[in-house]
Design a protein around this motif. Structure first.
Motif, PDB file in Angstrom:
ATOM      1  N   VAL A 104       7.054  -4.100  19.226  1.00 26.18           N
ATOM      2  CA  VAL A 104       6.086  -5.140  19.570  1.00 26.18           C
ATOM      3  C   VAL A 104       5.677  -5.022  21.036  1.00 26.18           C
ATOM      4  CG1 VAL A 104       5.759  -7.632  19.809  1.00 26.18           C
ATOM      5  CG2 VAL A 104       6.905  -6.704  17.786  1.00 26.18           C
ATOM      6  N   ALA A 105       6.634  -4.681  21.887  1.00 23.54           N
ATOM      7  CA  ALA A 105       6.326  -4.533  23.312  1.00 23.54           C
ATOM      8  C   ALA A 105       5.476  -3.292  23.570  1.00 23.54           C
ATOM      9  CB  ALA A 105       7.630  -4.445  24.112  1.00 23.54           C
ATOM     10  N   GLU A 106       5.609  -2.309  22.703  1.00 22.90           N
ATOM     11  CA  GLU A 106       4.932  -1.022  22.892  1.00 22.90           C
ATOM     12  C   GLU A 106       3.447  -1.084  22.567  1.00 22.90           C
ATOM     13  OE1 GLU A 106       4.989   2.655  24.304  1.00 22.90           O
ATOM     14  OE2 GLU A 106       6.926   1.703  23.888  1.00 22.90           O
ATOM     15  N   THR A 107       3.073  -1.794  21.506  1.00 21.60           N
ATOM     16  CA  THR A 107       1.708  -1.702  20.991  1.00 21.60           C
ATOM     17  C   THR A 107       1.247  -3.000  20.360  1.00 21.60           C
ATOM     18  OG1 THR A 107       0.303  -0.532  19.391  1.00 21.60           O
ATOM     19  CG2 THR A 107       2.600  -0.788  18.803  1.00 21.60           C
ATOM     20  N   GLY A 108      -0.065  -3.168  20.322  1.00 26.05           N
ATOM     21  CA  GLY A 108      -0.653  -4.289  19.584  1.00 26.05           C
ATOM     22  C   GLY A 108      -1.132  -3.857  18.223  1.00 26.05           C
ATOM     23  N   LEU A 110       1.249   8.516  21.102  1.00 23.21           N
ATOM     24  CA  LEU A 110       0.406   7.370  21.400  1.00 23.21           C
ATOM     25  C   LEU A 110       1.226   6.090  21.269  1.00 23.21           C
ATOM     26  CD1 LEU A 110      -2.775   8.359  19.366  1.00 23.21           C
ATOM     27  CD2 LEU A 110      -2.532   8.400  21.849  1.00 23.21           C
ATOM     28  N   LYS A 111       0.796   5.038  21.951  1.00 20.67           N
ATOM     29  CA  LYS A 111       1.550   3.779  21.901  1.00 20.67           C
ATOM     30  C   LYS A 111       1.666   3.265  20.472  1.00 20.67           C
ATOM     31  CE  LYS A 111      -1.008   1.536  24.880  1.00 20.67           C
ATOM     32  NZ  LYS A 111      -1.477   0.429  25.752  1.00 20.67           N
ATOM     33  N   SER A 112       0.571   3.341  19.733  1.00 17.57           N
ATOM     34  CA  SER A 112       0.595   2.815  18.367  1.00 17.57           C
ATOM     35  C   SER A 112       1.566   3.591  17.494  1.00 17.57           C
ATOM     36  CB  SER A 112      -0.804   2.869  17.762  1.00 17.57           C
ATOM     37  OG  SER A 112      -1.302   4.196  17.753  1.00 17.57           O
ATOM     38  N   MET A 113       1.590   4.910  17.651  1.00 15.39           N
ATOM     39  CA  MET A 113       2.480   5.704  16.813  1.00 15.39           C
ATOM     40  C   MET A 113       3.931   5.538  17.235  1.00 15.39           C
ATOM     41  SD  MET A 113       2.831   7.381  14.182  1.00 15.39           S
ATOM     42  CE  MET A 113       1.112   7.570  13.752  1.00 15.39           C
ATOM     43  N   ARG A 114       4.170   5.373  18.521  1.00 12.71           N
ATOM     44  CA  ARG A 114       5.540   5.105  18.973  1.00 12.71           C
ATOM     45  C   ARG A 114       6.019   3.791  18.360  1.00 12.71           C
ATOM     46  NH1 ARG A 114       4.657   5.404  24.120  1.00 12.71           N
ATOM     47  NH2 ARG A 114       5.064   7.619  24.315  1.00 12.71           N
ATOM     48  N   GLY A 115       5.132   2.794  18.354  1.00 13.38           N
ATOM     49  CA  GLY A 115       5.491   1.508  17.759  1.00 13.38           C
ATOM     50  C   GLY A 115       5.746   1.617  16.270  1.00 13.38           C
ATOM     51  N   GLU A 116       4.969   2.438  15.569  1.00 13.76           N
ATOM     52  CA  GLU A 116       5.160   2.591  14.121  1.00 13.76           C
ATOM     53  C   GLU A 116       6.495   3.268  13.800  1.00 13.76           C
ATOM     54  OE1 GLU A 116       1.746   4.378  12.229  1.00 13.76           O
ATOM     55  OE2 GLU A 116       0.394   3.141  13.420  1.00 13.76           O
ATOM     56  N   VAL A 117       6.853   4.253  14.583  1.00 14.19           N
ATOM     57  CA  VAL A 117       8.137   4.922  14.354  1.00 14.19           C
ATOM     58  C   VAL A 117       9.283   3.951  14.626  1.00 14.19           C
ATOM     59  CG1 VAL A 117       9.685   6.749  15.175  1.00 14.19           C
ATOM     60  CG2 VAL A 117       7.258   7.250  14.780  1.00 14.19           C
TER      61      VAL A 117
END
Length: 856
Positions: free
Chosen positions: A686-690, A654-661
Motif C-alpha cells: 500500500v505504501a509502494e503504489t496506488g 515499477l512501483k505498481s508491479m513491486r506492490g503487486e508482488v
C-alpha cells in the motif's frame, strides 16, 4: 609491312531443344523438381522452353542477391503465385507491413500462404530460378521449404546448389526429381545439333573435352573459323572460345558490353544513359544476337560466365570510364528507388563506399516500413567493414537493435548519438524516438519520459508530437504521476471521433490510468470500443487495448469474457510478432482460467508467460507472471508451494508491479497463517503504489489476517474491502482470497452490508457451491423467504393476508399455540418483529416483482 590481324567471323547463337530433358520433367510426378548445375548449363533456357508448353500455368520467380531477405523473397514469390492464382497471399503481405523481423518469422510467413494455396490448379507450377541466391540465407530457405513441402504447389527449381530442405532419401524414392549437372551436360548428338553450321565433325570430341558444358559448345558454334584448339579443360576451353568471340567484336561494341556487364541491373534506359542512344542500340542488339545478353522482362541479362570474362578485360586505363558509368547508373537506380541495385553497385565499387551513408539517409524509412531488416543489416555490415564513419550508420544499427528486442544496445547507441552535436542536429526526431522506445521497453520509465518530452518539444512534425504525447502518457501512468490526467485530457480534446485508432487508444489509456490510480470506471466504454478493434491496422494498438481490456475484465471477475479477449490478444501478438504482448496475453489468459477454476490450464499458460518474458528480457512480464501464480496457487489449495516460491528481482521494478508482488505474496502468507509477515508485506504494498490491483490484494490479505487473529476490526476491514472493491471495479482479489480462506467468506456472508454484494460476486465467479459449504445458499442469503419451511411460507402468506393466529389455526387445522411458534420462526428468519412490518415488506416485494414483470 605485315598485314593487320583479321577479326574472327562470328555466327549468331543457336538454341536447340533438348527433348530428353523436357521428357524427364514431363514424365516425373514428383512434387519438387530440381535442375542443379553450375552456370552455363542452360537451366533457365530449358525451363523457359518447358514453361511455354501448352496447357501449363507458371508463376516465375527469379532470385537475386536481395532474395536473402525474406521480406523481398516473400513478396516476389507472392507475385509469382498470383500469376497462377490471382489475389493469393493477402494475409502474408499484410503481415509483412508490420513484421519487426521477417527473417525470424520465415516459417510463420510461409504457413500463412498454405490455406490460400489449397485451390492450387493441377497444371500450376512455381518456378524458382537462380536458387543459389536464396540458399545464402537459412531463413529464405526455410520459407521456400515450407511452401515446397507442405503446400499443394508443384515447384521446379533451378540453381547451382541443392536446397538444404531436400533430403537424399526424397530423391532416391522419387519424391523429388533431380536433374544434375551430368544430365544437363550436352551429349555428342546435342553438340552436333548446335554445331551444325560450324564444325559438326568436332561435336563428339568437343563434347568430351568440354564435359558437355553447353556454354563452351555454344561459343564454339559461334566461331566457325577456329580449326585448332589451344586448351584441353572446360574452363580453359571457355576462355579460348570467349576470347575468339571477343576478338570478333567491334572494339566499340566490346567496350560497351564491358561497361554494361559491370552494372548490377541493365535495361534499355540504363544502356542509353551510359552509352548514348545510337551506341546503346548497337551494343544491345549485337549482344543479344550473339547470346552474350538475354532480354527478359525488359531487363538485359548478361550470362554469369560472360560477366566474369568481360570483367577480365577491364584495364587500369578504363577505371575512369567504369566510374562514370557507375555514377550514371546509380543516379538512375536512385531515381527509381531501386535500392537493391544501388547497394549492389556500391558494394562492388570501393570508389563508391561513401555513397552508402548518403543512400541510407534517403531510404532508411522505406526499408524499415518494408520490414527489410535483413537488407538493412547487410548495408550496415558493409559500411562497417569499409569503415564508413557516418551517424546514419549508428542510427540504422539502433533501429535494427530496437526491432530485434536488443533494447539496451539500441538505447546505448541513441545515448551516444544524443551526446554529440551531429546526432541531435541531423536526425533529431528519429534518435529521440529510438531512445524513448528503447528506454520504455527496458522499464526505464523516467529516462523514457525525458526523451518523449524532448521529442514533443522539439519536433516540427505534428504527427510526431502527438505520438510523443502518447509515449509521455504511457510513462506518466507507469510512474503514477498525477500529470497523466492532464495529458490525457489534452489528448482527449484533440481526438478525432471519426478515427477508430484514436478512440481505441483513448479507451486503452483510460483503463491504464485507472489501473495505476485505483479505479476502473471505463469498462462499459471499453466494451463499446472493442467493436472498433478489428478496424485498426496497427497490431501494436490492437494488442495494447486488448491487454488492458482483458485485464479489466479479469479484475471485474468476468472470466469468460476475459479469456476470449486474452485469447484474441495472444493470437494477434503471435501472428504479428508483437513480442512484448505475448507474455501478457498468456498471463491474462491464465488469470481468467484460474477464475474459471481451470487451474491446470492456468498453470500451463503461466509457464508460457514466464518463458516469453524471459526470452525478451522483460522483467515486468516475469514479475507479473509471479504475482498471478501466487494467486493461482492460493486458489487451487497449494498455498505452501506459493509461500516457498522465491520472489523475482524487484530492484528495477515499477512501483505498481513491486506492490503487486508484495501483496500477492502477502495473500499467500496470510492464507498459510504467517500473519505478521503478511501484514507487513501488505502494508509495504500500500505504501509502494496506488495501483488498484496491489491495494485490493493488500486489503484482502489484511482482512484475512484480521479474521484469522479474531481481530475486532475484522468487520470494519471486511466492510471496507467489499465496498472499495465494487466501487473500484476490482473484485477478483476477493475471489482469490475467499477461495483459499473460507473463514473470510463466512465473515463476508454474515455481514449486513457485505452479504448481498458477496452473493453477487459468488454468482459472477461461479462459486455458489462454496456458500453452500458454510451455510445457506446464495438464494437464501439474498432472499430470506427462501429459508422458510413449507409450513412457515404458508403461514407467512396468511399473515400477509391479515389473518389472526386463531383464524390461521382454524384454517390449517392446527393449534393456536403451534401457529404462534411458526410465526415466531418467520419473524426470526426474516429479521422482522411485527405483523405490520411483515405486510409492508411483502407489499414491497410484490411491487418490485410487478415492475420487473412489466419490464420483461
Amino acid at each position: 609491312m605485315g598485314e593487320a590481324p583479321t577479326s574472327p567471323r562470328l555466327l549468331r547463337r543457336r538454341i536447340v531443344k533438348r527433348p530428353r530433358l523436357l521428357r524427364a520433367l514431363n514424365d516425373s510426378t514428383a512434387q519438387v523438381k530440381l535442375l542443379i548445375a553450375g552456370p552455363g548449363y542452360g537451366k533457365t533456357t530449358l525451363l523457359e522452353q518447358w514453361a511455354a508448353e501448352e496447357g501449363r500455368a507458371v508463376g516465375w520467380y527469379r532470385a537475386q542477391y536481395s532474395s536473402a531477405d525474406v521480406a523481398v523473397l516473400a513478396r516476389g514469390v507472392v507475385d509469382a503465385l498470383r500469376d497462377v492464382v490471382p489475389g493469393v497471399g493477402h494475409r502474408l503481405v499484410e503481415r509483412l507491413l508490420v513484421s519487426s523481423d521477417p527473417n525470424g518469422e520465415a516459417e510463420l510467413l510461409a504457413e500463412m500462404l498454405l490455406d490460400e494455396l489449397r485451390g492450387w490448379p493441377d497444371n500450376g507450377t512455381l518456378v524458382l530460378d537462380d536458387y543459389q541466391y536464396i540458399a545464402e540465407s537459412a531463413s529464405s530457405e526455410s520459407f521456400i521449404g515450407v511452401i515446397a513441402t507442405h503446400a499443394p504447389v508443384r515447384v521446379v527449381l533451378a540453381g547451382r546448389v541443392r536446397p538444404s530442405w531436400v533430403r537424399r532419401r526424397s530423391i532416391l524414392y522419387g519424391d523429388v526429381l533431380e536433374i544434375s549437372q551430368a544430365a544437363l551436360a550436352m551429349t555428342s548428338e546435342e553438340s552436333a545439333e548446335v554445331l551444325v553450321d560450324g564444325r559438326p565433325e568436332l561435336a563428339s570430341g568437343l563434347a568430351a573435352l568440354a564435359d558437355g558444358w553447353p556454354a563452351v559448345i555454344g561459343l564454339a558454334a559461334m566461331t566457325p573459323d577456329v580449326t585448332e584448339l589451344d586448351a584441353d579443360l572446360p574452363e580453359t576451353l571457355y576462355e579460348f572460345f570467349a576470347e575468339e568471340v571477343y576478338r570478333g567484336l567491334d572494339p566499340r561494341v566490346a567496350e560497351g558490353l564491358r561497361l554494361l556487364a559491370s552494372l548490377p541491373v541493365v535495361d534499355r534506359g540504363v544502356a542509353e544513359a551510359v552509352l548514348g542512344s545510337e551506341m546503346s542500340m548497337r551494343v544491345c542488339d549485337e549482344g543479344l544476337s550473339l547470346g552474350i545478353v538475354d532480354e527478359r522482362n525488359d531487363l538485359l541479362e548478361f550470362h554469369p560466365v560472360a560477366i566474369a570474362f568481360l570483367g577480365k578485360h577491364v584495364g587500369e586505363d578504363q577505371a575512369e570510364q567504369l566510374d562514370t558509368a557507375s555514377r550514371v547508373a546509380l543516379d538512375i537506380y536512385e531515381t527509381r528507388c531501386d535500392w537493391d541495385s544501388c547497394f549492389a553497385l556500391v558494394r562492388g565499387r570501393r570508389r563508391l563506399d561513401g555513397e552508402v551513408a548518403r543512400l541510407l539517409e534517403i531510404c532508411l524509412d522505406e526499408l524499415l516500413v518494408g520490414s527489410r531488416l535483413a537488407t538493412l543489416e547487410r548495408w550496415v555490415a558493409h559500411a562497417q567493414a569499409r569503415a564508413v564513419d557516418a551517424p546514419i550508420i549508428a542510427v540504422a544499427t539502433a533501429e535494427i537493435d530496437l526491432r530485434h528486442g536488443r533494447h539496451l544496445s539500441a538505447l546505448t547507441i541513441a545515448r551516444s548519438l544524443l551526446a554529440t552535436d551531429h546526432g541531435d542536429a541531423r536526425h533529431p526526431d528519429r534518435v529521440w524516438a529510438i531512445a524513448a522506445k528503447a528506454a520504455h521497453a527496458g522499464s526505464l520509465e523516467e529516462e523514457a519520459l525525458k526523451y518523449y518530452e524532448r521529442l514533443r518539444r522539439n519536433s516540427a512534425n505534428e504527427h510526431v508530437q502527438r505520438e510523443a504525447m502518447w509515449g509521455e502518457l504511457m510513462c506518466l501512468a507507469a510512474l503514477e504521476r498525477s500529470e497523466a490526467h492532464d495529458l490525457l485530457g489534452e489528448l482527449e480534446s484533440t481526438a478525432s471521433l471519426g478515427d477508430a485508432r484514436d478512440q481505441v487508444r483513448m479507451a486503452d489509456k483510460r483503463l491504464s490510468l485507472g489501473f495505476r490510480f485505483g479505479f476502473i470506471n471505463q469498462l462499459a466504454e471499453a466494451r463499446r470500443v472493442a467493436e472498433l478493434v478489428p478496424q485498426i491496422a496497427d497490431p501494436i494498438v490492437r494488442c495494447s487495448f486488448r491487454s488492458m481490456f482483458a485485464w479489466a475484465l479479469v479484475l471485474g471477475a468476468y472470466y469468460h469474457e476475459a479469456l476470449s479477449q486474452a485469447t484474441a490478444l495472444s493470437e494477434d501478438a503471435a501472428e504479428y510478432r508483437v513480442d512484448l504482448a505475448l507474455s501478457y496475453g498468456h498471463a491474462t489468459a491464465a488469470a481468467a482460467l484460474a477464475g474459471l477454476r481451470r487451474f491446470d490450464d492456468a498453470d500451463a499458460r503461466l509457464q508460457l508467460a514466464a518463458a516469453e518474458a524471459r526470452r525478451i528480457h522483460d522483467d515486468n512480464g516475469e514479475q507479473n507472471a509471479y504475482s498471478i501464480r501466487m494467486r493461482l496457487l492460493v486458489q487451487s489449495g497449494h498455498v505452501a508451494e506459493a509461500c516457498a516460491s522465491e520472489p523475482p528481482d524487484l530492484s528495477r521494478a515499477l512501483k505498481s508491479m513491486r506492490g503487486e508482488v508484495f501483496s500477492s505474496r502477502a495473500l499467500a502468507l496470510a492464507t498459510i497463517g504467517r500473519l505478521d509477515e503478511a501484514t507487513s508485506l501488505a502494508r509495504q504494498a500500500v505504501a509502494e503504489t496506488g495501483g488498484i490491483e496491489a491495494n485490493q490484494l493488500a486489503a484482502v490479505a489484511l482482512a484475512i489476517c484480521a479474521v484469522k487473529s479474531r481481530n475486532p476490526e475484522q468487520r470494519v476491514l471486511s466492510d471496507q474491502l467489499v465496498a472499495r472493491a465494487f466501487e473500484a471495479g476490482a473484485v477478483d482479489p476477493i475471489v482469490s482470497g475467499y477461495r483459499g480462506n473460507l473463514d473470510l467468506l463466512s465473515v463476508l456472508l454474515a455481514g449486513g452490508s457485505t452479504r448481498e454484494p458477496t452473493v453477487f460476486l459468488l454468482r459472477r465467479a461461479g462459486d455458489e457451491q462454496l456458500a453452500a459449504k458454510i451455510g445457506p445458499s446464495s438464494t437464501e442469503l439474498v432472499d430470506p423467504i427462501a429459508r422458510l419451511s413449507a409450513r412457515e411460507r404458508e403461514i407467512h402468506g396468511l399473515i400477509c393476508q391479515g389473518l389472526t393466529n386463531r383464524a390461521i389455526a382454524k384454517l390449517l387445522y392446527i393449534s393456536e399455540a403451534t401457529v404462534k411458534v411458526h410465526v415466531q420462526h418467520v419473524f426470526d428468519k426474516l429479521g422482522i418483529r411485527s405483523r405490520t412490518a411483515l405486510a409492508l415488506n411483502a407489499a414491497t416485494r410484490d411491487s418490485g416483482s410487478a415492475k420487473f414483470s412489466s419490464r420483461d
